[in-house]
Every structure is written in C-alpha cells, then in structure tokens.
Design a protein around this motif. Structure first.
Motif, PDB file in Angstrom:
ATOM      1  N   PRO A 105       5.284  83.993  36.343  1.00  0.00           N
ATOM      2  CA  PRO A 105       6.494  83.495  36.274  1.00  0.00           C
ATOM      3  C   PRO A 105       6.685  82.126  35.333  1.00  0.00           C
ATOM      4  N   TRP A 106       7.828  82.291  34.098  1.00  0.00           N
ATOM      5  CA  TRP A 106       7.862  81.013  33.275  1.00  0.00           C
ATOM      6  C   TRP A 106       9.404  80.586  33.496  1.00  0.00           C
ATOM      7  N   TYR A 107      10.007  81.442  33.689  1.00  0.00           N
ATOM      8  CA  TYR A 107      11.099  80.746  33.624  1.00  0.00           C
ATOM      9  C   TYR A 107      12.370  81.334  35.007  1.00  0.00           C
ATOM     10  N   SER A 108      12.719  80.574  35.861  1.00  0.00           N
ATOM     11  CA  SER A 108      13.680  80.645  37.481  1.00  0.00           C
ATOM     12  C   SER A 108      15.295  80.228  37.045  1.00  0.00           C
ATOM     13  N   ALA A 109      16.111  80.835  38.582  1.00  0.00           N
ATOM     14  CA  ALA A 109      17.104  80.560  37.931  1.00  0.00           C
ATOM     15  C   ALA A 109      17.833  81.056  39.540  1.00  0.00           C
ATOM     16  N   ALA A 291      28.943  77.962  36.271  1.00  0.00           N
ATOM     17  CA  ALA A 291      28.366  77.997  38.244  1.00  0.00           C
ATOM     18  C   ALA A 291      28.810  79.491  38.192  1.00  0.00           C
ATOM     19  N   SER A 292      29.549  80.212  37.543  1.00  0.00           N
ATOM     20  CA  SER A 292      29.425  82.398  37.100  1.00  0.00           C
ATOM     21  C   SER A 292      27.812  82.767  36.944  1.00  0.00           C
ATOM     22  N   LEU A 293      27.088  82.404  36.406  1.00  0.00           N
ATOM     23  CA  LEU A 293      26.072  82.994  36.104  1.00  0.00           C
ATOM     24  C   LEU A 293      24.985  82.603  37.537  1.00  0.00           C
ATOM     25  N   TYR A 294      24.318  81.164  36.965  1.00  0.00           N
ATOM     26  CA  TYR A 294      23.295  80.648  38.513  1.00  0.00           C
ATOM     27  C   TYR A 294      23.842  79.256  39.124  1.00  0.00           C
ATOM     28  N   ASP A 295      23.510  79.049  40.076  1.00  0.00           N
ATOM     29  CA  ASP A 295      23.929  77.592  40.682  1.00  0.00           C
ATOM     30  C   ASP A 295      23.183  76.571  39.825  1.00  0.00           C
ATOM     31  N   SER A 296      21.853  76.720  40.118  1.00  0.00           N
ATOM     32  CA  SER A 296      21.015  76.312  39.278  1.00  0.00           C
ATOM     33  C   SER A 296      21.427  75.367  37.879  1.00  0.00           C
ATOM     34  N   LEU A 297      21.810  75.895  37.358  1.00  0.00           N
ATOM     35  CA  LEU A 297      22.279  75.276  36.035  1.00  0.00           C
ATOM     36  C   LEU A 297      22.494  73.757  35.822  1.00  0.00           C
ATOM     37  N   GLY A 298      23.620  74.175  37.357  1.00  0.00           N
ATOM     38  CA  GLY A 298      24.975  72.367  37.544  1.00  0.00           C
ATOM     39  C   GLY A 298      25.666  72.913  36.605  1.00  0.00           C
ATOM     40  N   ASP A 299      26.766  72.114  36.908  1.00  0.00           N
ATOM     41  CA  ASP A 299      27.844  71.790  35.711  1.00  0.00           C
ATOM     42  C   ASP A 299      27.512  71.979  34.689  1.00  0.00           C
ATOM     43  N   SER A 300      26.427  70.980  33.697  1.00  0.00           N
ATOM     44  CA  SER A 300      26.313  70.441  32.745  1.00  0.00           C
ATOM     45  C   SER A 300      24.769  70.771  32.799  1.00  0.00           C
ATOM     46  N   ASN A 308      14.787  72.635  36.554  1.00  0.00           N
ATOM     47  CA  ASN A 308      14.722  73.678  37.840  1.00  0.00           C
ATOM     48  C   ASN A 308      14.788  76.046  36.903  1.00  0.00           C
ATOM     49  N   ALA A 309      14.843  75.667  35.597  1.00  0.00           N
ATOM     50  CA  ALA A 309      14.157  76.741  35.111  1.00  0.00           C
ATOM     51  C   ALA A 309      12.892  76.829  35.036  1.00  0.00           C
ATOM     52  N   LEU A 310      12.323  75.589  34.980  1.00  0.00           N
ATOM     53  CA  LEU A 310      11.070  76.087  34.958  1.00  0.00           C
ATOM     54  C   LEU A 310      10.461  76.393  35.876  1.00  0.00           C
ATOM     55  N   SER A 311       9.541  77.233  35.999  1.00  0.00           N
ATOM     56  CA  SER A 311       8.447  77.969  36.797  1.00  0.00           C
ATOM     57  C   SER A 311       7.023  77.275  36.492  1.00  0.00           C
ATOM     58  N   TRP A 312       6.205  78.844  37.437  1.00  0.00           N
ATOM     59  CA  TRP A 312       4.557  77.628  37.237  1.00  0.00           C
ATOM     60  C   TRP A 312       3.166  78.168  36.666  1.00  0.00           C
ATOM     61  N   GLY A 313       4.603  79.137  35.626  1.00  0.00           N
ATOM     62  CA  GLY A 313       3.690  80.064  34.762  1.00  0.00           C
ATOM     63  C   GLY A 313       3.588  78.840  33.939  1.00  0.00           C
ATOM     64  N   VAL A 314       4.421  78.179  32.867  1.00  0.00           N
ATOM     65  CA  VAL A 314       5.054  76.832  32.288  1.00  0.00           C
ATOM     66  C   VAL A 314       3.964  76.109  32.325  1.00  0.00           C
ATOM     67  N   PHE A 315       3.575  75.923  33.784  1.00  0.00           N
ATOM     68  CA  PHE A 315       2.423  74.197  34.048  1.00  0.00           C
ATOM     69  C   PHE A 315       1.564  74.371  34.006  1.00  0.00           C
ATOM     70  N   VAL A 316       1.238  76.250  33.953  1.00  0.00           N
ATOM     71  CA  VAL A 316      -0.571  76.099  33.709  1.00  0.00           C
ATOM     72  C   VAL A 316      -1.175  76.119  32.879  1.00  0.00           C
ATOM     73  N   SER A 317      -0.317  76.677  31.792  1.00  0.00           N
ATOM     74  CA  SER A 317       0.090  76.953  30.511  1.00  0.00           C
ATOM     75  C   SER A 317      -0.114  74.819  29.624  1.00  0.00           C
ATOM     76  N   LEU A 318       0.627  74.483  30.155  1.00  0.00           N
ATOM     77  CA  LEU A 318       0.391  73.560  29.863  1.00  0.00           C
ATOM     78  C   LEU A 318      -0.852  72.487  30.343  1.00  0.00           C
ATOM     79  N   ALA A 319      -1.112  72.840  32.001  1.00  0.00           N
ATOM     80  CA  ALA A 319      -2.744  71.939  31.974  1.00  0.00           C
ATOM     81  C   ALA A 319      -3.748  72.647  30.740  1.00  0.00           C
ATOM     82  N   MET A 320      -3.870  73.933  30.987  1.00  0.00           N
ATOM     83  CA  MET A 320      -4.826  74.379  30.214  1.00  0.00           C
ATOM     84  C   MET A 320      -4.435  73.579  28.755  1.00  0.00           C
ATOM     85  N   PHE A 321      -3.766  73.717  27.493  1.00  0.00           N
ATOM     86  CA  PHE A 321      -3.415  73.300  26.880  1.00  0.00           C
ATOM     87  C   PHE A 321      -3.496  71.625  26.745  1.00  0.00           C
TER      88      PHE A 321
END
Length: 331
Positions: A105-109, A291-300, A308-321
């Motif tokens: 998972p790269w992104y989540s909401a 807000a009508s799509l996902y509450d994790s997006l916030g008001d702005s 909140n939009a990032l998942s651990w797939g992004v962080f794994v790739s970042l560590a290897m880079f």
C-alpha cells in the motif's frame, strides 16, 4: 657540454669561499643524510635488512616475479576491485526491495462512520420494590415481580398463580398494586474508520479518475506532480542499477564510475519527497468538497493531510533510496 659532463662538473668542489674567506668544503654524506625528510629521520638510516640472507631471499623473489611478468608490487590497492561482489549483492537486494514495495500500500484514506445504538437497549429503573436491586443503564430488560412472585421467592412452598389480564394491565399502568418503571435511554455513539488503500499500480491506474480533484488546486497539484515523479523513479532507478550491476559490459574503473553516478541519482526521489513535505506545511484550500470523499483529507491541504495519505510502501522505498544513495560515496 653533455649532461654527463655537467653532472661530473657539479660534483667537483666549487672554487667559492665561505664567510671567513676560506675555500668552501664539500658536503659530507653523513651531513646530507641529516636533512632527509626535514629532520624527521636525521642521520644515516639503518640497513633495511637484518642480514645478507634476508636480502638475498628478497632479491630472489623479485627476480622470480619479473620472470613471470609481474612488475607491480604485491597487495597493491590499485588492483583491488572497486565494487566487490558483497557490495553488489547488497545493492541488488535494496533494488529488489524497492521493486517489491510497488505491491505494498502506497496511499490510504479513511472515512469516519458513526454508529448510534437504539435507546431501547439501555434502561434505568426507579421505584423498584424491596428486594430488587437497581441496575445500571447497560441492562437490556428489567423484570419487576408482583407481590405473589415476591412471596414465592421468599417461600418456595408457596403456590403462585398467574395474575389475570386486568391485574397485569393495572400493574403496567402504574396502579395501586403495580410498580412504576421509568425507561431512560442514553445514546452512546461509536466511531470507527473505514480505510481504503491503493498500491503503486492502483495509484497509477486510478490517476485518471482522481486527476480532476488532484490537479484542481495549486499547492496540491504541485505536490501531486512531484509524487508522480517519485513513483516513476521508484521503478526506473532500481532497474537501471540492476542492469549496471549484472548486465553492463563495462569493467573495472569504467563500471565503478558508471555505478557511482547511477547511485547518486537515488538522492533525487529523496529530495522530491522532502520538497513535497515542505510544500505541505504551506498547504492550500481544496477546490472541491473533500469531506464528501474522505474525512482524512481534512478541510484543507496540509501536513496532516499529506501524512494521512501516505502508507508504508512509500516509506520502505524511501529508506532503500537513502541506503543506495549513501553507498555511492563508498565507491
């Protein structure tokens, strides 16, 4: 005058005079040795060999090496492999981990769902008869016994007859023989999150459907473009590095220099990620109802929405880079 004659002429004592007017004496060899290394090693150096046998053994070995055509001394660092097989395996594993993170998972909401239980599930009883304890609001049903039932409880040998309908109605209506029951409902809300995640491939394939939202506001659009470049580098850089490690025809220093330049490119996605994080601090308003799509997006759009939009797939790739980029300084 030839060079040989010039050297012989320079070795002859000069006819000059010193400060006292006498002839200048030639420098003795022992005095010359005193100035070797700017007095770091003053005086005449000792013999390099402990004995003549040790010297003869070394000369014999050198003669054998020259006969084999070996003219470079042993343990020369210039002959060491600049990229060893151990380093290649480590780099290959890091590249494979980056490629494997594409399936994570790269992104989540998430969306918050509020559940309110019905009030009938909770009750409060007042004016209960003697012998019946008060119950808390979590009880589902309360049974209040009439006088006959209470007597039967006190004396097991007593025969209990069922009350008629009229008596039951009077008891329910709160008559003289009935007890008053008050039901009080307490609404307790339960909130749980329904999370949706997408992998690297899912984000690429769903980019068309979310492009209208993502590229609608300025700061969010810039962040999205930089993250798309990050995603593309997550598949290009590992494949290019693996090609240089095992598929390139270059050898020796040429391969090492090519690999060093390729590994330095892994700093680019790291810089892109840092820039997106800095931009999210400034943030910006959405041009749509997030807000009508996902509450994790916030008001702005801001740092919390980005985190909140990032998942651990992004962080794994970042560590290897980061690990691969740091490795470039060791070559």
């Amino acid at each position: 005058m030839t060079d040989k004659e010039k050297q012989q002429e320079s070795k002859k004592p000069s006819g000059g005079k010193d400060a006292s007017g006498g002839p200048v004496k030639p420098i003795d060899e022992n005095q010359r040795f005193r100035y070797i290394g700017f007095e770091v090693y003053p005086g005449k150096p000792k013999d390099l060999f402990k004995s003549d046998a040790e010297r003869d053994l070394l000369v014999k070995r050198l003669a054998e090496r020259r006969e084999r055509g070996e003219i470079i001394r042993e343990h020369n660092t210039l002959l060491e492999e600049r990229v060893s097989w151990g380093e290649r395996i480590v780099l290959a594993i890091a590249c494979l981990i980056v490629l494997g993170s594409l399936f994570l998972p790269w992104y989540s909401a998430y969306t918050e769902v509020i559940e309110t239980p019905p009030a009938s599930e909770q009750a409060v009883v007042t004016d209960a008869p003697e012998g019946v304890t008060m119950i808390d609001s979590l009880a589902d049903t309360v049974v209040v016994p009439d006088s006959a039932t209470a007597a039967a409880v006190a004396d097991p040998d007593t025969t209990v007859t069922e009350p008629d309908t009229a008596a039951a109605g009077a008891a329910a209506a709160g008559g003289d023989d009935g007890e008053e029951i008050i039901h009080g409902g307490i609404a307790r809300q339960k909130v749980h999150k329904e999370t949706e995640t997408v992998s690297w491939f899912g984000a690429i394939f769903s980019l068309g459907s979310f492009a209208g939202y993502v590229f609608s506001s300025g700061m969010l659009a810039i962040s999205a473009i930089l993250m798309i470049l990050y995603m593309l580098l997550a598949i290009v850089l590992p494949l290019f590095t693996l090609y240089l490690l095992f598929g390139s025809k270059a050898r020796g220093d040429d391969l090492a220099l090519q690999l060093k330049r390729a590994l330095k490119l892994n700093w680019v996605p790291v810089i892109l990620f840092i820039v997106v994080g800095i931009l999210s601090f400034f943030g910006g308003s959405y041009s749509f109802d997030a807000a009508s799509l996902y509450d994790s997006l916030g008001d702005s759009y801001g740092i919390m929405a980005f985190a909140n939009a990032l998942s651990w797939g992004v962080f794994v790739s970042l560590a290897m880079f980061i690990m691969v980029a740091v490795k470039s300084s060791e070559i």
